[in-house]
Scaffold this motif. Structure first.
Motif, PDB file in Angstrom:
ATOM      1  N   HIS A 110       0.954  -1.144  -0.049  1.00 49.09           N
ATOM      2  CA  HIS A 110      -0.015  -0.004   0.092  1.00 49.09           C
ATOM      3  C   HIS A 110       0.754   1.281  -0.086  1.00 49.09           C
ATOM      4  O   HIS A 110       0.438   2.317   0.278  1.00 49.09           O
ATOM      5  CB  HIS A 110      -0.918   0.100   1.165  1.00 49.09           C
ATOM      6  N   ARG A 111       2.007   1.029  -0.422  1.00 50.56           N
ATOM      7  CA  ARG A 111       2.976   2.286  -0.612  1.00 50.56           C
ATOM      8  C   ARG A 111       3.318   2.776   0.601  1.00 50.56           C
ATOM      9  O   ARG A 111       3.908   3.945   0.736  1.00 50.56           O
ATOM     10  CB  ARG A 111       2.492   3.350  -1.599  1.00 50.56           C
ATOM     11  N   HIS A 112       3.363   2.299   1.843  1.00 55.54           N
ATOM     12  CA  HIS A 112       3.897   2.654   3.065  1.00 55.54           C
ATOM     13  C   HIS A 112       5.388   1.863   3.187  1.00 55.54           C
ATOM     14  O   HIS A 112       5.578   0.825   2.295  1.00 55.54           O
ATOM     15  CB  HIS A 112       3.084   2.251   4.187  1.00 55.54           C
ATOM     16  N   LYS A 113       6.354   2.204   4.014  1.00 54.62           N
ATOM     17  CA  LYS A 113       7.411   1.499   4.201  1.00 54.62           C
ATOM     18  C   LYS A 113       7.479   1.146   5.754  1.00 54.62           C
ATOM     19  O   LYS A 113       7.511   1.729   6.457  1.00 54.62           O
ATOM     20  CB  LYS A 113       8.547   2.360   4.147  1.00 54.62           C
ATOM     21  N   PRO A 114       7.678  -0.307   5.816  1.00 50.36           N
ATOM     22  CA  PRO A 114       7.781  -0.727   7.248  1.00 50.36           C
ATOM     23  C   PRO A 114       8.979   0.097   7.881  1.00 50.36           C
ATOM     24  O   PRO A 114       9.952   0.283   7.682  1.00 50.36           O
ATOM     25  CB  PRO A 114       8.086  -2.317   6.992  1.00 50.36           C
ATOM     26  N   CYS A 115       8.652   0.258   9.250  1.00 53.04           N
ATOM     27  CA  CYS A 115       9.741   1.003  10.151  1.00 53.04           C
ATOM     28  C   CYS A 115      10.973   0.149  10.132  1.00 53.04           C
ATOM     29  O   CYS A 115      12.172   0.806  10.275  1.00 53.04           O
ATOM     30  CB  CYS A 115       9.391   1.037  11.522  1.00 53.04           C
ATOM     31  N   ALA A 116      10.880  -1.230  10.029  1.00 55.88           N
ATOM     32  CA  ALA A 116      12.069  -1.994  10.417  1.00 55.88           C
ATOM     33  C   ALA A 116      12.945  -1.861   9.224  1.00 55.88           C
ATOM     34  O   ALA A 116      14.234  -2.079   9.251  1.00 55.88           O
ATOM     35  CB  ALA A 116      11.527  -3.595  10.233  1.00 55.88           C
ATOM     36  N   GLU A 117      12.659  -1.226   7.945  1.00 59.19           N
ATOM     37  CA  GLU A 117      13.363  -1.162   6.971  1.00 59.19           C
ATOM     38  C   GLU A 117      14.112   0.127   6.836  1.00 59.19           C
ATOM     39  O   GLU A 117      14.743   0.519   5.782  1.00 59.19           O
ATOM     40  CB  GLU A 117      12.521  -1.324   5.570  1.00 59.19           C
ATOM     41  N   LEU A 118      13.968   0.984   7.715  1.00 57.44           N
ATOM     42  CA  LEU A 118      14.655   2.347   7.746  1.00 57.44           C
ATOM     43  C   LEU A 118      15.720   2.524   8.449  1.00 57.44           C
ATOM     44  O   LEU A 118      15.950   1.236   9.191  1.00 57.44           O
ATOM     45  CB  LEU A 118      13.573   3.160   8.255  1.00 57.44           C
ATOM     46  N   ALA A 119      16.691   3.285   8.523  1.00 54.48           N
ATOM     47  CA  ALA A 119      17.937   3.378   8.883  1.00 54.48           C
ATOM     48  C   ALA A 119      17.733   3.459  10.409  1.00 54.48           C
ATOM     49  O   ALA A 119      18.398   2.917  11.125  1.00 54.48           O
ATOM     50  CB  ALA A 119      18.682   4.572   8.309  1.00 54.48           C
ATOM     51  N   ASN A 120      16.698   4.152  10.942  1.00 54.57           N
ATOM     52  CA  ASN A 120      16.559   4.158  12.563  1.00 54.57           C
ATOM     53  C   ASN A 120      15.042   3.707  12.576  1.00 54.57           C
ATOM     54  O   ASN A 120      13.948   4.482  12.673  1.00 54.57           O
ATOM     55  CB  ASN A 120      16.663   5.644  12.890  1.00 54.57           C
ATOM     56  N   PRO A 121      14.861   2.346  12.859  1.00 52.76           N
ATOM     57  CA  PRO A 121      13.319   1.847  12.918  1.00 52.76           C
ATOM     58  C   PRO A 121      12.809   2.252  14.130  1.00 52.76           C
ATOM     59  O   PRO A 121      11.644   2.279  14.222  1.00 52.76           O
ATOM     60  CB  PRO A 121      13.596   0.149  12.954  1.00 52.76           C
ATOM     61  N   MET A 122      13.287   2.593  15.186  1.00 51.07           N
ATOM     62  CA  MET A 122      12.797   3.119  16.465  1.00 51.07           C
ATOM     63  C   MET A 122      12.017   4.275  16.304  1.00 51.07           C
ATOM     64  O   MET A 122      11.010   4.866  16.988  1.00 51.07           O
ATOM     65  CB  MET A 122      13.712   3.080  17.685  1.00 51.07           C
ATOM     66  N   LEU A 123      12.521   5.374  15.683  1.00 55.43           N
ATOM     67  CA  LEU A 123      12.158   6.403  15.330  1.00 55.43           C
ATOM     68  C   LEU A 123      11.166   6.463  13.958  1.00 55.43           C
ATOM     69  O   LEU A 123      10.358   7.228  14.033  1.00 55.43           O
ATOM     70  CB  LEU A 123      13.350   7.712  15.211  1.00 55.43           C
ATOM     71  N   CYS A 124      11.546   5.684  13.229  1.00 47.84           N
ATOM     72  CA  CYS A 124      10.683   5.530  11.879  1.00 47.84           C
ATOM     73  C   CYS A 124      10.649   6.852  11.275  1.00 47.84           C
ATOM     74  O   CYS A 124       9.570   7.263  10.932  1.00 47.84           O
ATOM     75  CB  CYS A 124       9.438   4.902  12.106  1.00 47.84           C
ATOM     76  N   ARG A 125      11.635   7.727  11.047  1.00 52.17           N
ATOM     77  CA  ARG A 125      11.419   9.003  10.191  1.00 52.17           C
ATOM     78  C   ARG A 125      12.703   9.038   9.357  1.00 52.17           C
ATOM     79  O   ARG A 125      13.701   8.190   9.577  1.00 52.17           O
ATOM     80  CB  ARG A 125      11.414   9.976  11.271  1.00 52.17           C
ATOM     81  N   PRO A 126      12.774   9.971   8.591  1.00 51.76           N
ATOM     82  CA  PRO A 126      13.908  10.102   7.531  1.00 51.76           C
ATOM     83  C   PRO A 126      15.514  10.202   8.371  1.00 51.76           C
ATOM     84  O   PRO A 126      15.137  10.835   9.617  1.00 51.76           O
ATOM     85  CB  PRO A 126      13.787  11.438   6.805  1.00 51.76           C
TER      86      PRO A 126
END
Length: 509
Positions: A492-508
């Motif tokens: 649905h064009r969202h990005k799982p937080c676990a795939e970000l550089a900082n999954p705990m903050l889940c932001r750029p």
């Protein structure tokens, strides 16, 4: 027996046995091996039935000596290992030039020739003084160097030998004597057979693997009534309408996997969802309610615990009659400040601007105000139908409010000059609205993650306190962040937080 991890045992067997088979085939058996194959051993005893029988009886002797019972043998000598065989590898003394002896009991050799060399350069191995010779009923073959899968053939013409009474001896199969040093077993030359169909070793290995798979399935069915991490009961999911498509699909998928669970999605807005969760928690500990919100909660909910789930994108959308598909962030702020009332002021079409917004309890609206209006509030509502200004309404662009993402999209699509904001994945599914770029940047996860696209937010799941480990609430939240849940979020064009550089903050970053 109940404590034995049979699934692990069967899985290990399914891996170890093929490895052992491969090592046996390519390391043990794959060492130097010499083989032979009798491809033809035929007689010509019924010669009287043919007018040309005399030729067989006379070949290849003189006119005064005729064959008694001629026969022909075609023998194939081959390297059946994975390693080359050199002349020094033959198990024969160095001063003996022959490496293989072929004996024909009850027969004598009357002629022979080497034929069908797998490679032309093998011909040099059979020249004069190479060790190729005939001694009565024995053919001696030289120490031929053979690379992997190389071979040569020997065609022998034979005649049966009568015994002391004059009776013709019964022909026996040829005996091949030879071997190599350092070969498999004792290094003796091995008789091979023509391979027709699937090798028995391969059939046995396939059968074993099928048996392991069936055993794993049987153990899984026998020891596990429900899938891993399944919980029973009823769960109510409330909150964000922008995230609702993800929640609907995830809830349906979880219920299919865990038939004892019931999950009802009631998305009416982020703030209303937080209010419902807070009220349910105050009535009883650990309610089976989860609230989803676009962005972080305020301080009015001290008992609600957040869990970042996804990095979400939002986009501006316009009615196709506006003639506008790219606006700067400054222009968007001017629109909501009432400074622009017609699209022709932005080089668009001569159509009035009509702003379609969300209710004040919307997390999407809060995200819009924070990221694009830079903390400013939207102007007051001036219309109910999003077309005409209400009596006594303040001047400026017409502005109305709708309660869900779908309502905003439907209103923008059917109202000339309409302009609003929605979740990006929902807008992508609609062909009747224009997604509007912001400062030339489309709504992409890469652009938001790199800081070039400003309209994004973190999607949070809230619980009243810490849910019990085996509750349906905890099970559903774990499901959302495992592989299946991530696939649904991503679709649905969202990005799982676990795939970000900082999954705990889940932001750029």
């Amino acid at each position: 027996m109940d404590g034995i991890p049979w699934e692990i045992i069967f899985a290990v067997l399914g891996v170890v046995v093929p490895i052992i088979a491969a090592l046996y085939e390519f390391v043990f058996i794959g060492r130097k091996r010499l083989g032979y194959r009798v491809q033809m051993d035929t007689t010509a005893t019924d010669v009287d039935s043919s007018q040309y029988a005399g030729a067989l009886q006379q070949f290849p002797l003189s006119e005064n000596e005729r064959l008694i019972a001629p026969s022909f043998v075609l023998l194939r000598i081959e390297n059946i290992g994975a390693s080359p065989i050199d002349a020094d590898d033959y198990a024969a003394p160095e001063n003996v030039d022959a490496g293989i002896a072929v004996e024909f009991p009850g027969r004598r050799v009357v002629g022979m020739m080497v034929t069908e060399l797998s490679d032309e350069f093998l011909r040099d191995s059979f020249r004069e003084n190479s060790g190729l010779r005939v001694k009565d009923n024995v053919i001696e073959l030289p120490k031929v160097s053979l690379n992997r899968k190389q071979h040569y053939k020997v065609l022998a013409a034979l005649d049966r030998v009568p015994d002391k009474t004059g009776a013709v001896r019964k022909a026996q199969p040829p005996k091949v004597v030879g071997g190599i040093k350092g070969g498999v077993g004792r290094g003796r030359i091995r008789e091979t057979k023509n391979q027709i169909g699937t090798p028995r070793n391969a059939v046995a290995l396939i059968g074993f693997l099928v048996a392991v798979i069936l055993a794993q399935v049987s153990v899984s069915v026998a020891t596990q009534d429900t899938p891993l991490d399944c919980a029973q009961g009823k769960l109510t999911v409330v909150g964000s309408t922008a995230f609702r498509p993800v929640l609907d699909e995830a809830a349906a998928s979880y219920v299919r996997t865990c038939p004892g669970a019931q999950i009802e999605v009631q998305a009416t807005g982020s703030t209303e969802g937080l209010d419902r969760l807070d009220a349910a928690g105050k009535q009883g500990e650990n309610p089976e309610v989860v609230a989803f919100s676009d962005g972080m909660k305020t301080d009015r909910y001290p008992r609600l615990l957040p869990r970042p789930i996804a990095f979400s994108l939002f986009t501006m959308v316009s009615n196709k009659e506006s003639g506008v598909q790219d606006l700067s962030a400054d222009r968007i702020r001017q629109l909501y400040a009432g400074q622009i009332t017609n699209w022709n002021q932005l080089n668009g079409n001569d159509v009035p601007v009509r702003l379609v917004s969300r209710y004040a309890n919307s997390g999407t609206r809060r995200t819009f105000e924070q990221h694009l209006l830079l903390g400013a509030r939207e102007p007051v509502n001036t219309s109910d139908d999003c077309r005409d200004r209400a009596p006594g309404a303040a001047p400026g662009a017409v502005r109305c409010e709708r309660g869900s993402t779908e309502d905003v999209l439907n209103t923008v699509a059917t109202t000339p000059g309409a302009f609003g904001y929605v979740e990006a994945g929902a807008a992508e599914q609609r062909a009747d609205v224009f997604p509007v770029r912001i400062d030339g940047q489309p709504a992409t996860l890469e652009g938001a993650d790199q800081g070039s696209y400003p309209f994004w937010e973190t999607e949070y799941a809230y619980t009243y306190g810490e849910p019990k480990a085996h509750s349906l609430t905890a099970g559903f939240l774990r499901y959302l962040v495992n592989e299946v849940g991530r696939d649904i979020v991503r679709s649905h064009r969202h990005k799982p937080c676990a795939e970000l550089a900082n999954p705990m903050l889940c932001r750029p970053a």
